[in-house]
Design a protein around this motif. Structure first.
Motif, PDB file in Angstrom:
ATOM      1  N   ARG A 107       0.813  -1.218   0.000  1.00 27.74           N
ATOM      2  CA  ARG A 107       0.000   0.000   0.000  1.00 27.74           C
ATOM      3  C   ARG A 107       0.846   1.268   0.000  1.00 27.74           C
ATOM      4  O   ARG A 107       0.316   2.378  -0.088  1.00 27.74           O
ATOM      5  CB  ARG A 107      -0.956  -0.018   1.199  1.00 27.74           C
ATOM      6  N   GLN A 108       2.178   1.114   0.085  1.00 24.33           N
ATOM      7  CA  GLN A 108       3.067   2.275   0.016  1.00 24.33           C
ATOM      8  C   GLN A 108       3.352   2.703  -1.429  1.00 24.33           C
ATOM      9  O   GLN A 108       3.944   3.753  -1.661  1.00 24.33           O
ATOM     10  CB  GLN A 108       4.390   1.969   0.722  1.00 24.33           C
ATOM     11  N   LYS A 109       2.918   1.924  -2.392  1.00 25.03           N
ATOM     12  CA  LYS A 109       3.150   2.275  -3.797  1.00 25.03           C
ATOM     13  C   LYS A 109       2.439   3.571  -4.136  1.00 25.03           C
ATOM     14  O   LYS A 109       1.282   3.778  -3.777  1.00 25.03           O
ATOM     15  CB  LYS A 109       2.659   1.156  -4.718  1.00 25.03           C
ATOM     16  N   GLY A 110       3.159   4.448  -4.823  1.00 22.61           N
ATOM     17  CA  GLY A 110       2.595   5.724  -5.208  1.00 22.61           C
ATOM     18  C   GLY A 110       2.862   6.829  -4.219  1.00 22.61           C
ATOM     19  O   GLY A 110       2.585   8.002  -4.499  1.00 22.61           O
ATOM     20  N   GLY A 111       3.390   6.482  -3.046  1.00 25.09           N
ATOM     21  CA  GLY A 111       3.777   7.492  -2.071  1.00 25.09           C
ATOM     22  C   GLY A 111       5.210   7.931  -2.324  1.00 25.09           C
ATOM     23  O   GLY A 111       5.505   8.660  -3.270  1.00 25.09           O
ATOM     24  N   LEU A 112       6.114   7.441  -1.503  1.00 28.16           N
ATOM     25  CA  LEU A 112       7.533   7.715  -1.723  1.00 28.16           C
ATOM     26  C   LEU A 112       8.101   6.871  -2.849  1.00 28.16           C
ATOM     27  O   LEU A 112       9.159   7.192  -3.395  1.00 28.16           O
ATOM     28  CB  LEU A 112       8.335   7.450  -0.439  1.00 28.16           C
ATOM     29  N   TYR A 113       7.400   5.787  -3.212  1.00 22.71           N
ATOM     30  CA  TYR A 113       7.948   4.816  -4.149  1.00 22.71           C
ATOM     31  C   TYR A 113       7.143   4.740  -5.440  1.00 22.71           C
ATOM     32  O   TYR A 113       5.904   4.731  -5.421  1.00 22.71           O
ATOM     33  CB  TYR A 113       7.987   3.427  -3.497  1.00 22.71           C
ATOM     34  N   SER A 114       7.861   4.663  -6.552  1.00 25.83           N
ATOM     35  CA  SER A 114       7.188   4.492  -7.838  1.00 25.83           C
ATOM     36  C   SER A 114       6.650   3.081  -7.993  1.00 25.83           C
ATOM     37  O   SER A 114       5.685   2.845  -8.720  1.00 25.83           O
ATOM     38  CB  SER A 114       8.151   4.798  -8.986  1.00 25.83           C
TER      39      SER A 114
END
Length: 321
Positions: A107-114
Protein backbone atom coordinates in the motif's frame (compact mmCIF):
# COMPACT_ATOMS: atom_id res chain seq x y z
CA UNK A 1 41.52 -4.48 2.32
CA UNK A 2 39.59 -1.22 2.23
CA UNK A 3 35.78 -1.24 2.26
CA UNK A 4 33.88 1.76 0.92
CA UNK A 5 30.55 3.11 2.17
CA UNK A 6 28.29 5.64 0.45
CA UNK A 7 25.87 7.23 2.93
CA UNK A 8 26.58 4.29 5.21
CA UNK A 9 25.87 1.49 2.73
CA UNK A 10 28.63 -0.79 1.34
CA UNK A 11 29.58 -0.36 -2.31
CA UNK A 12 32.01 -2.27 -4.47
CA UNK A 13 35.42 -0.59 -4.56
CA UNK A 14 37.95 -1.79 -7.10
CA UNK A 15 41.59 -1.50 -6.15
CA UNK A 16 44.65 -1.19 -8.37
CA UNK A 17 48.33 -1.91 -7.84
CA UNK A 18 50.35 0.49 -5.65
CA UNK A 19 51.76 3.54 -7.42
CA UNK A 20 55.09 5.03 -6.38
CA UNK A 21 55.12 8.70 -5.37
CA UNK A 22 57.55 11.14 -3.83
CA UNK A 23 55.88 10.66 -0.45
CA UNK A 24 55.85 6.87 -0.57
CA UNK A 25 53.60 4.16 -1.97
CA UNK A 26 49.98 5.00 -2.73
CA UNK A 27 47.04 2.78 -3.47
CA UNK A 28 44.00 3.81 -5.47
CA UNK A 29 40.38 2.73 -5.18
CA UNK A 30 37.78 3.16 -7.90
CA UNK A 31 34.36 3.85 -6.35
CA UNK A 32 31.02 4.24 -8.21
CA UNK A 33 30.04 7.73 -7.04
CA UNK A 34 26.35 8.71 -7.41
CA UNK A 35 25.35 11.95 -9.12
CA UNK A 36 24.42 13.78 -5.91
CA UNK A 37 25.97 14.91 -2.64
CA UNK A 38 27.00 12.03 -0.39
CA UNK A 39 29.24 11.00 2.49
CA UNK A 40 32.06 8.65 1.58
CA UNK A 41 33.27 6.33 4.33
CA UNK A 42 36.36 4.12 4.25
CA UNK A 43 36.99 1.17 6.56
CA UNK A 44 40.38 -0.54 6.69
CA UNK A 45 40.25 -4.26 7.42
CA UNK A 46 42.85 -6.77 8.55
CA UNK A 47 41.38 -10.21 9.02
CA UNK A 48 38.46 -9.88 11.44
CA UNK A 49 39.58 -6.44 12.62
CA UNK A 50 38.02 -3.26 11.25
CA UNK A 51 39.10 0.35 11.70
CA UNK A 52 36.95 3.32 12.63
CA UNK A 53 35.28 4.88 9.61
CA UNK A 54 37.19 7.70 7.90
CA UNK A 55 34.58 10.05 6.44
CA UNK A 56 34.49 12.84 3.89
CA UNK A 57 31.49 14.75 2.55
CA UNK A 58 31.52 15.12 -1.24
CA UNK A 59 29.47 17.72 -3.10
CA UNK A 60 28.18 16.98 -6.59
CA UNK A 61 28.73 19.90 -8.96
CA UNK A 62 27.35 18.40 -12.16
CA UNK A 63 23.95 18.62 -13.78
CA UNK A 64 21.12 16.71 -12.06
CA UNK A 65 20.98 13.13 -13.28
CA UNK A 66 17.76 11.97 -14.92
CA UNK A 67 17.46 9.17 -12.39
CA UNK A 68 17.27 11.68 -9.55
CA UNK A 69 13.89 12.87 -10.87
CA UNK A 70 12.51 9.35 -10.56
CA UNK A 71 11.07 8.02 -7.33
CA UNK A 72 12.89 5.11 -5.72
CA UNK A 73 11.44 1.62 -5.62
CA UNK A 74 10.82 -0.51 -2.56
CA UNK A 75 11.81 -4.17 -2.62
CA UNK A 76 10.93 -6.41 0.32
CA UNK A 77 11.09 -10.00 1.48
CA UNK A 78 8.71 -11.08 4.25
CA UNK A 79 9.20 -14.51 5.81
CA UNK A 80 7.12 -16.18 8.52
CA UNK A 81 6.76 -19.74 9.81
CA UNK A 82 3.97 -20.87 12.11
CA UNK A 83 3.37 -24.36 10.69
CA UNK A 84 6.66 -26.16 11.36
CA UNK A 85 7.04 -29.80 10.34
CA UNK A 86 8.04 -30.51 13.93
CA UNK A 87 4.81 -30.04 15.94
CA UNK A 88 6.82 -28.95 18.95
CA UNK A 89 8.03 -25.86 17.10
CA UNK A 90 4.68 -24.59 15.86
CA UNK A 91 3.69 -20.99 16.51
CA UNK A 92 0.49 -19.04 16.26
CA UNK A 93 0.91 -16.01 14.02
CA UNK A 94 4.39 -15.77 12.48
CA UNK A 95 3.10 -16.58 8.98
CA UNK A 96 0.35 -13.97 9.41
CA UNK A 97 3.06 -11.48 10.39
CA UNK A 98 4.77 -12.04 7.05
CA UNK A 99 1.54 -11.74 5.06
CA UNK A 100 0.30 -8.72 7.01
CA UNK A 101 3.51 -6.75 6.69
CA UNK A 102 3.65 -7.51 2.97
CA UNK A 103 0.14 -6.09 2.51
CA UNK A 104 1.13 -2.93 4.39
CA UNK A 105 4.19 -2.39 2.21
CA UNK A 106 2.26 -2.88 -1.03
CA UNK A 107 0.00 0.00 0.00
CA UNK A 108 3.07 2.28 0.02
CA UNK A 109 3.15 2.28 -3.80
CA UNK A 110 2.59 5.72 -5.21
CA UNK A 111 3.78 7.49 -2.07
CA UNK A 112 7.53 7.71 -1.72
CA UNK A 113 7.95 4.82 -4.15
CA UNK A 114 7.19 4.49 -7.84
CA UNK A 115 6.81 0.74 -7.37
CA UNK A 116 6.72 -1.79 -4.55
CA UNK A 117 7.70 -5.41 -5.09
CA UNK A 118 7.37 -7.96 -2.29
CA UNK A 119 8.27 -11.65 -2.09
CA UNK A 120 6.43 -13.43 0.72
CA UNK A 121 7.30 -16.89 2.03
CA UNK A 122 4.95 -18.43 4.58
CA UNK A 123 4.84 -21.73 6.49
CA UNK A 124 5.94 -24.75 4.42
CA UNK A 125 7.21 -22.45 1.60
CA UNK A 126 10.00 -21.44 3.94
CA UNK A 127 13.05 -23.64 3.37
CA UNK A 128 16.73 -22.78 3.57
CA UNK A 129 16.91 -22.72 -0.24
CA UNK A 130 13.83 -20.51 -0.70
CA UNK A 131 15.02 -17.99 1.92
CA UNK A 132 18.50 -17.70 0.42
CA UNK A 133 17.00 -17.35 -3.07
CA UNK A 134 14.62 -14.59 -1.92
CA UNK A 135 17.41 -12.67 -0.18
CA UNK A 136 19.62 -12.98 -3.25
CA UNK A 137 16.76 -11.50 -5.30
CA UNK A 138 17.09 -8.31 -3.27
CA UNK A 139 20.74 -7.96 -4.20
CA UNK A 140 19.91 -8.48 -7.85
CA UNK A 141 17.04 -5.96 -7.86
CA UNK A 142 17.88 -3.03 -5.58
CA UNK A 143 19.78 -0.06 -7.01
CA UNK A 144 21.60 2.63 -5.05
CA UNK A 145 18.52 4.87 -4.94
CA UNK A 146 16.09 2.13 -3.80
CA UNK A 147 15.10 0.76 -0.39
CA UNK A 148 15.15 -2.89 0.74
CA UNK A 149 13.27 -4.34 3.71
CA UNK A 150 13.30 -7.83 5.18
CA UNK A 151 10.99 -9.21 7.89
CA UNK A 152 11.81 -12.60 9.40
CA UNK A 153 9.33 -14.12 11.87
CA UNK A 154 9.57 -17.57 13.43
CA UNK A 155 12.09 -19.44 15.54
CA UNK A 156 15.69 -18.38 15.96
CA UNK A 157 18.36 -20.25 17.92
CA UNK A 158 22.03 -19.91 18.76
CA UNK A 159 24.41 -22.86 18.70
CA UNK A 160 27.20 -23.68 21.16
CA UNK A 161 29.48 -21.20 19.36
CA UNK A 162 26.84 -18.46 19.68
CA UNK A 163 26.12 -18.45 15.96
CA UNK A 164 22.54 -17.44 15.17
CA UNK A 165 20.26 -19.56 12.96
CA UNK A 166 16.77 -18.86 11.63
CA UNK A 167 14.72 -22.07 11.52
CA UNK A 168 12.79 -22.78 8.28
CA UNK A 169 9.66 -24.93 8.35
CA UNK A 170 11.49 -28.20 7.59
CA UNK A 171 14.52 -27.58 9.79
CA UNK A 172 16.51 -30.47 11.25
CA UNK A 173 17.87 -29.44 14.63
CA UNK A 174 20.65 -32.03 14.23
CA UNK A 175 21.76 -30.53 10.92
CA UNK A 176 21.45 -26.76 11.27
CA UNK A 177 24.22 -25.96 8.81
CA UNK A 178 22.38 -27.66 5.95
CA UNK A 179 18.76 -26.94 6.89
CA UNK A 180 18.76 -23.54 8.67
CA UNK A 181 19.66 -19.98 7.63
CA UNK A 182 22.70 -18.56 9.43
CA UNK A 183 23.40 -14.97 10.38
CA UNK A 184 26.24 -15.14 7.84
CA UNK A 185 23.73 -16.06 5.12
CA UNK A 186 21.60 -13.05 6.06
CA UNK A 187 24.55 -10.69 6.32
CA UNK A 188 26.07 -11.79 3.03
CA UNK A 189 22.80 -11.12 1.23
CA UNK A 190 22.14 -7.78 2.91
CA UNK A 191 25.66 -6.53 2.23
CA UNK A 192 24.99 -7.21 -1.44
CA UNK A 193 22.11 -4.70 -1.43
CA UNK A 194 23.32 -1.33 -2.71
CA UNK A 195 20.34 0.73 -1.57
CA UNK A 196 19.18 1.53 1.95
CA UNK A 197 18.42 -1.67 3.88
CA UNK A 198 16.27 -2.39 6.94
CA UNK A 199 16.01 -5.78 8.65
CA UNK A 200 13.17 -6.65 11.07
CA UNK A 201 13.79 -9.71 13.26
CA UNK A 202 10.95 -11.31 15.21
CA UNK A 203 12.54 -14.68 15.91
CA UNK A 204 12.85 -14.91 19.68
CA UNK A 205 10.17 -17.55 20.07
CA UNK A 206 9.55 -20.37 22.54
CA UNK A 207 7.80 -23.58 21.55
CA UNK A 208 4.01 -23.30 21.80
CA UNK A 209 4.19 -21.36 25.07
CA UNK A 210 0.58 -20.27 25.32
CA UNK A 211 -1.03 -19.11 28.50
CA UNK A 212 -4.67 -18.70 29.42
CA UNK A 213 -4.67 -15.23 27.91
CA UNK A 214 -3.92 -16.58 24.45
CA UNK A 215 -0.41 -15.18 24.30
CA UNK A 216 2.36 -17.27 22.77
CA UNK A 217 5.98 -16.55 23.57
CA UNK A 218 8.76 -16.40 20.99
CA UNK A 219 11.81 -17.82 22.76
CA UNK A 220 15.08 -17.27 24.63
CA UNK A 221 17.91 -16.21 22.33
CA UNK A 222 20.45 -13.56 23.33
CA UNK A 223 19.53 -11.24 20.49
CA UNK A 224 21.72 -8.29 21.51
CA UNK A 225 24.93 -9.83 20.17
CA UNK A 226 23.16 -10.77 16.92
CA UNK A 227 21.86 -7.23 16.40
CA UNK A 228 25.26 -5.73 17.19
CA UNK A 229 26.97 -8.04 14.71
CA UNK A 230 24.49 -7.39 11.91
CA UNK A 231 24.45 -3.63 12.47
CA UNK A 232 28.20 -3.06 12.46
CA UNK A 233 29.22 0.15 10.77
CA UNK A 234 30.87 -1.57 7.81
CA UNK A 235 27.62 -3.42 7.03
CA UNK A 236 25.49 -0.27 6.85
CA UNK A 237 22.41 -2.23 7.91
CA UNK A 238 19.56 -0.93 10.10
CA UNK A 239 18.27 -3.71 12.36
CA UNK A 240 15.03 -3.79 14.37
CA UNK A 241 14.61 -6.65 16.85
CA UNK A 242 11.37 -7.61 18.58
CA UNK A 243 13.05 -7.92 21.97
CA UNK A 244 16.36 -7.46 23.75
CA UNK A 245 18.71 -9.76 25.64
CA UNK A 246 17.01 -13.08 26.34
CA UNK A 247 13.48 -11.72 26.47
CA UNK A 248 10.68 -13.66 24.82
CA UNK A 249 8.69 -12.13 21.97
CA UNK A 250 4.98 -12.46 22.53
CA UNK A 251 2.10 -13.29 20.19
CA UNK A 252 -1.41 -11.98 20.76
CA UNK A 253 -4.62 -13.79 19.85
CA UNK A 254 -6.42 -10.45 20.12
CA UNK A 255 -4.59 -9.03 17.10
CA UNK A 256 -3.57 -12.22 15.29
CA UNK A 257 0.05 -11.07 15.12
CA UNK A 258 3.18 -11.00 17.18
CA UNK A 259 3.21 -7.90 19.39
CA UNK A 260 6.22 -6.51 17.52
CA UNK A 261 4.64 -6.91 14.09
CA UNK A 262 1.34 -5.52 15.34
CA UNK A 263 3.16 -2.37 16.46
CA UNK A 264 5.02 -2.26 13.15
CA UNK A 265 1.77 -2.52 11.16
CA UNK A 266 0.02 0.09 13.28
CA UNK A 267 2.99 2.42 12.95
CA UNK A 268 3.07 2.26 9.16
CA UNK A 269 -0.49 1.49 8.04
CA UNK A 270 -2.27 3.69 10.58
CA UNK A 271 0.42 6.37 10.56
CA UNK A 272 1.01 6.04 14.30
CA UNK A 273 4.79 6.29 13.82
CA UNK A 274 4.47 9.76 12.24
CA UNK A 275 5.27 11.33 15.59
CA UNK A 276 5.98 14.80 14.17
CA UNK A 277 2.83 14.79 11.98
CA UNK A 278 4.74 15.59 8.80
CA UNK A 279 3.09 12.92 6.70
CA UNK A 280 6.15 10.66 6.57
CA UNK A 281 7.66 8.00 8.81
CA UNK A 282 11.35 8.00 9.61
CA UNK A 283 13.52 5.24 11.02
CA UNK A 284 13.87 7.03 14.36
CA UNK A 285 10.13 7.75 14.49
CA UNK A 286 9.29 4.10 13.91
CA UNK A 287 11.78 3.07 16.59
CA UNK A 288 10.17 5.36 19.17
CA UNK A 289 6.64 4.20 18.30
CA UNK A 290 7.44 0.47 18.35
CA UNK A 291 9.32 0.70 21.65
CA UNK A 292 6.41 2.44 23.35
CA UNK A 293 3.63 0.39 21.76
CA UNK A 294 5.19 -3.03 22.46
CA UNK A 295 5.88 -2.01 26.04
CA UNK A 296 2.19 -1.13 26.32
CA UNK A 297 0.98 -4.34 24.65
CA UNK A 298 3.14 -6.56 26.88
CA UNK A 299 2.83 -4.58 30.11
CA UNK A 300 6.55 -3.89 30.06
CA UNK A 301 7.70 -7.50 29.53
CA UNK A 302 9.11 -7.00 26.01
CA UNK A 303 11.48 -4.27 24.83
CA UNK A 304 12.23 -3.97 21.10
CA UNK A 305 15.54 -2.48 20.03
CA UNK A 306 16.84 -0.75 16.92
CA UNK A 307 20.46 -0.37 15.87
CA UNK A 308 21.45 2.09 13.15
CA UNK A 309 25.12 2.60 12.23
CA UNK A 310 26.34 6.14 12.85
CA UNK A 311 27.25 6.38 9.17
CA UNK A 312 23.63 5.87 8.08
CA UNK A 313 21.54 9.05 8.42
CA UNK A 314 17.95 8.98 9.59
CA UNK A 315 15.58 9.02 6.62
CA UNK A 316 11.91 8.88 5.70
CA UNK A 317 11.02 5.47 4.26
CA UNK A 318 7.21 5.48 4.29
CA UNK A 319 4.27 7.85 4.05
CA UNK A 320 1.80 8.00 6.90
CA UNK A 321 -1.47 6.35 5.94
Amino acid sequence: RIDALIDGRPVEARGVAPAASQTGDQRHLSIPAPAHDFELGLVARSGALASEVARVRLVYAGAPAVEQVLKPKLYAVTIGVSDYVDPGLRLGYAADDARGFAAVLLRQKGGLYSDVQVKTLADREVTRASVVEALDWLGESVTARDVAMVLIAGHGVTDEKQNYWFLPADVSMKHLSSSAVSQDDILRAMRGVYGKAILFLDTCHANQAVNAGGVAARGPVDVNSIVNELAKTENGLIVFSSSQGRELSGESAQFGHGNFTEALIEGLDLGKADLLHKGVITVSGLDAWIADRVKQLTEGHQHPVMSRPSTVPDFAFAVAR
